[in-house]
Scaffold this motif. Structure first.
Motif, PDB file in Angstrom:
ATOM      1  N   PRO A  27      15.157  20.468  -0.624  1.00  0.00           N
ATOM      2  CA  PRO A  27      15.653  21.246  -1.772  1.00  0.00           C
ATOM      3  C   PRO A  27      14.541  22.000  -2.504  1.00  0.00           C
ATOM      4  O   PRO A  27      14.809  23.008  -3.151  1.00  0.00           O
ATOM      5  N   LEU A  28      13.296  21.544  -2.363  1.00  0.00           N
ATOM      6  CA  LEU A  28      12.178  22.284  -2.957  1.00  0.00           C
ATOM      7  C   LEU A  28      11.925  23.574  -2.173  1.00  0.00           C
ATOM      8  O   LEU A  28      11.713  24.636  -2.767  1.00  0.00           O
ATOM      9  N   ASP A  29      11.967  23.485  -0.837  1.00  0.00           N
ATOM     10  CA  ASP A  29      11.739  24.661  -0.001  1.00  0.00           C
ATOM     11  C   ASP A  29      12.785  25.746  -0.228  1.00  0.00           C
ATOM     12  O   ASP A  29      12.487  26.933  -0.132  1.00  0.00           O
ATOM     13  N   TYR A  30      14.025  25.345  -0.484  1.00  0.00           N
ATOM     14  CA  TYR A  30      15.107  26.308  -0.667  1.00  0.00           C
ATOM     15  C   TYR A  30      15.395  26.606  -2.139  1.00  0.00           C
ATOM     16  O   TYR A  30      16.376  27.256  -2.454  1.00  0.00           O
ATOM     17  N   SER A  31      14.558  26.138  -3.025  1.00  0.00           N
ATOM     18  CA  SER A  31      14.651  26.410  -4.469  1.00  0.00           C
ATOM     19  C   SER A  31      16.002  26.046  -5.069  1.00  0.00           C
ATOM     20  O   SER A  31      16.475  26.683  -5.998  1.00  0.00           O
ATOM     21  N   VAL A  32      16.626  25.003  -4.542  1.00  0.00           N
ATOM     22  CA  VAL A  32      17.928  24.581  -5.056  1.00  0.00           C
ATOM     23  C   VAL A  32      17.786  24.021  -6.471  1.00  0.00           C
ATOM     24  O   VAL A  32      18.644  24.252  -7.324  1.00  0.00           O
ATOM     25  N   TRP A  33      16.689  23.309  -6.728  1.00  0.00           N
ATOM     26  CA  TRP A  33      16.458  22.792  -8.081  1.00  0.00           C
ATOM     27  C   TRP A  33      16.334  23.940  -9.079  1.00  0.00           C
ATOM     28  O   TRP A  33      16.860  23.871 -10.194  1.00  0.00           O
ATOM     29  N   VAL A  34      15.635  24.992  -8.680  1.00  0.00           N
ATOM     30  CA  VAL A  34      15.438  26.147  -9.553  1.00  0.00           C
ATOM     31  C   VAL A  34      16.776  26.834  -9.825  1.00  0.00           C
ATOM     32  O   VAL A  34      17.063  27.214 -10.966  1.00  0.00           O
ATOM     33  N   GLY A  35      17.598  26.986  -8.795  1.00  0.00           N
ATOM     34  CA  GLY A  35      18.919  27.589  -8.981  1.00  0.00           C
ATOM     35  C   GLY A  35      19.771  26.785  -9.937  1.00  0.00           C
ATOM     36  O   GLY A  35      20.454  27.340 -10.812  1.00  0.00           O
ATOM     37  N   SER A  36      19.734  25.466  -9.792  1.00  0.00           N
ATOM     38  CA  SER A  36      20.493  24.593 -10.687  1.00  0.00           C
ATOM     39  C   SER A  36      19.990  24.728 -12.118  1.00  0.00           C
ATOM     40  O   SER A  36      20.781  24.902 -13.063  1.00  0.00           O
ATOM     41  N   ALA A  37      18.682  24.673 -12.291  1.00  0.00           N
ATOM     42  CA  ALA A  37      18.094  24.790 -13.633  1.00  0.00           C
ATOM     43  C   ALA A  37      18.415  26.155 -14.249  1.00  0.00           C
ATOM     44  O   ALA A  37      18.731  26.245 -15.441  1.00  0.00           O
ATOM     45  N   ALA A  38      18.362  27.207 -13.444  1.00  0.00           N
ATOM     46  CA  ALA A  38      18.673  28.551 -13.941  1.00  0.00           C
ATOM     47  C   ALA A  38      20.125  28.629 -14.411  1.00  0.00           C
ATOM     48  O   ALA A  38      20.414  29.226 -15.459  1.00  0.00           O
ATOM     49  N   ALA A  39      21.023  28.026 -13.664  1.00  0.00           N
ATOM     50  CA  ALA A  39      22.439  28.037 -14.049  1.00  0.00           C
ATOM     51  C   ALA A  39      22.645  27.265 -15.357  1.00  0.00           C
ATOM     52  O   ALA A  39      23.397  27.708 -16.239  1.00  0.00           O
ATOM     53  N   PHE A  40      21.970  26.124 -15.489  1.00  0.00           N
ATOM     54  CA  PHE A  40      22.089  25.363 -16.734  1.00  0.00           C
ATOM     55  C   PHE A  40      21.490  26.132 -17.917  1.00  0.00           C
ATOM     56  O   PHE A  40      22.024  26.105 -19.025  1.00  0.00           O
TER      57      PHE A  40
END
Length: 143
Positions: free
Chosen positions: A111-124
């Motif tokens: 999930p770090l490589d695909y920036s999924v955490w960043v996408g989630s944080a951006a949505a929040f």
């Protein structure tokens, strides 16, 4: 990120979260051609089963359909600015569940490589906004 100075960054967040999620949907339907990660629905179902190994196969398949439904619904809501706060929270939670599933099934690096955490944080972050510019929400807001 509040006030008039956030108009374009906020719009950029809405659009890029939407485009990113819709791109993933296009991939599972093979619309990216040679650039696809999954390339077809069958491969996407196998990937979903890999991420949801802890679920019975029927629930895993259902989760592929549910994820796809919400990965179409939330981005369209965000682009239109319709119920934007709900769509942003929904996107954030959907991406958070995806990131956690990836971390459990594939390790924390995926999930770090695909920036999924960043996408989630951006949505929040988007969900915390008080007003949504260039949106149906603003047009239909009662004064």
């Amino acid at each position: 990120m509040t006030g008039k100075d956030s108009i374009f960054p906020q719009l950029f967040l809405r659009v890029i979260i939407s485009v990113t999620m819709l791109s993933a949907v296009a991939d599972r339907f093979g619309l990216w051609g040679d650039n696809s990660a999954w390339g077809n629905w069958g491969n996407f179902e196998k990937y979903t089963q890999q991420l949801t190994f802890f679920l019975p196969e029927m629930l895993s398949t259902f989760s592929a359909y549910a994820a796809t439904f919400f990965e179409i619904l939330f981005p369209l809501m965000l682009i239109l600015g319709f119920k934007t706060k709900i769509a942003a929270y929904g996107s954030g939670f959907l991406l958070l569940v995806f990131a956690l599933s990836m971390a459990i099934a594939l390790g924390i690096k995926a999930p770090l490589d695909y920036s999924v955490w960043v996408g989630s944080a951006a949505a929040f972050l988007l969900a915390t906004q008080k007003e949504f510019y260039f949106s149906l929400d603003t047009l239909t807001k009662k004064s």
